[in-house]
Scaffold this active site. Structure first.
Site, PDB file in Angstrom:
ATOM      1  N   HIS A 142       0.824  -1.212   0.000  1.00 21.94           N
ATOM      2  CA  HIS A 142       0.000   0.000   0.000  1.00 21.94           C
ATOM      3  C   HIS A 142       0.860   1.266   0.000  1.00 21.94           C
ATOM      4  CE1 HIS A 142       1.072   0.750   4.180  1.00 21.94           C
ATOM      5  NE2 HIS A 142       0.886  -0.554   4.374  1.00 21.94           N
ATOM      6  N   HIS A 184       0.573  -5.836   2.262  1.00 19.46           N
ATOM      7  CA  HIS A 184       1.384  -5.137   3.260  1.00 19.46           C
ATOM      8  C   HIS A 184       2.831  -5.611   3.267  1.00 19.46           C
ATOM      9  CE1 HIS A 184      -2.352  -3.529   5.035  1.00 19.46           C
ATOM     10  NE2 HIS A 184      -2.853  -4.717   4.735  1.00 19.46           N
TER      11      HIS A 184
END
Length: 200
Positions: free
Chosen positions: A9, A150
């Site tokens: 992200h 992530h």
């Protein structure tokens, strides 16, 4: 063969503030994070993505929506960031000052050690992420899929699939919104084509 564009992200306030461990804390992107995701969209113009998946945390969902040009984003709990236990919301310097033994145990063998003393083990993380990608392969064989997740889980999964000890996962550098690309063959063997790149 499954083709995967794997993203971390975009930047969050925790990333910008000494790289605090976000973990399961659900915070959004900074302006810089939005700009990073937009750069991915620009870099991938002309690339046809067949499906887009993301962690349910908003920093991943928002990155996925922007980077894919607002395609439908399918969320999957197996892509959520690691549960970092007592490390959540703290920098490495802060939690090491409180209890350096927890970090030493994690770095020695994250496969069995619990992150932050009470969080997930690396083995638990790898199992759920690998399960996700095996399901993805069954659903999207022959297609190109974007997956936005992530830093922690992405690196642990790649270390596992490349046959590395999980204790080496931090040897991968994965910047916010950088593009990685890999392929999974019919035996779910992973070939890493790009890591931490700016485009395919």
């Amino acid at each position: 063969m499954l083709k995967v564009i794997l993203l971390r992200h975009g930047e969050t306030a925790y990333n910008a503030d000494g790289n605090r461990y976000c973990g399961r804390t659900d915070i959004g992107l900074t302006e810089k994070g939005v700009a990073q995701a937009t750069k991915v969209f620009e870099a991938l113009k002309g690339v046809t993505v067949d499906a887009v998946y993301a962690s349910p945390l908003q920093r991943a969902r928002t990155t996925a929506a922007i980077a894919s040009g607002n395609q439908e984003v399918i969320t999957d709990e197996r892509l959520i960031e690691a549960d970092f236990g007592l490390w959540e919301g703290k920098t490495k310097e802060e939690f090491n000052a409180a209890d350096p033994s927890l970090w030493a145990q994690w770095m020695s063998d994250p496969g069995v050690a619990r992150a932050g003393g009470i969080g997930e083990t690396g083995g638990e993380i790898v199992n759920r992420v690998n399960d996700f990608f095996e399901d993805l392969h069954r659903k999207h064989s022959g297609q190109l899929v974007m997956v936005v997740a992530h830093n922690g889980i992405n690196r642990l999964y790649l270390a596992y699939k490349l046959g590395m000890p999980l204790s080496n996962y931090r040897r991968f550098d994965m910047e916010n919104s950088a593009v990685s690309y890999f392929e999974l063959d019919d035996q779910n063997v992973l070939t890493l084509k790009k890591l931490n790149a700016t485009a395919l």
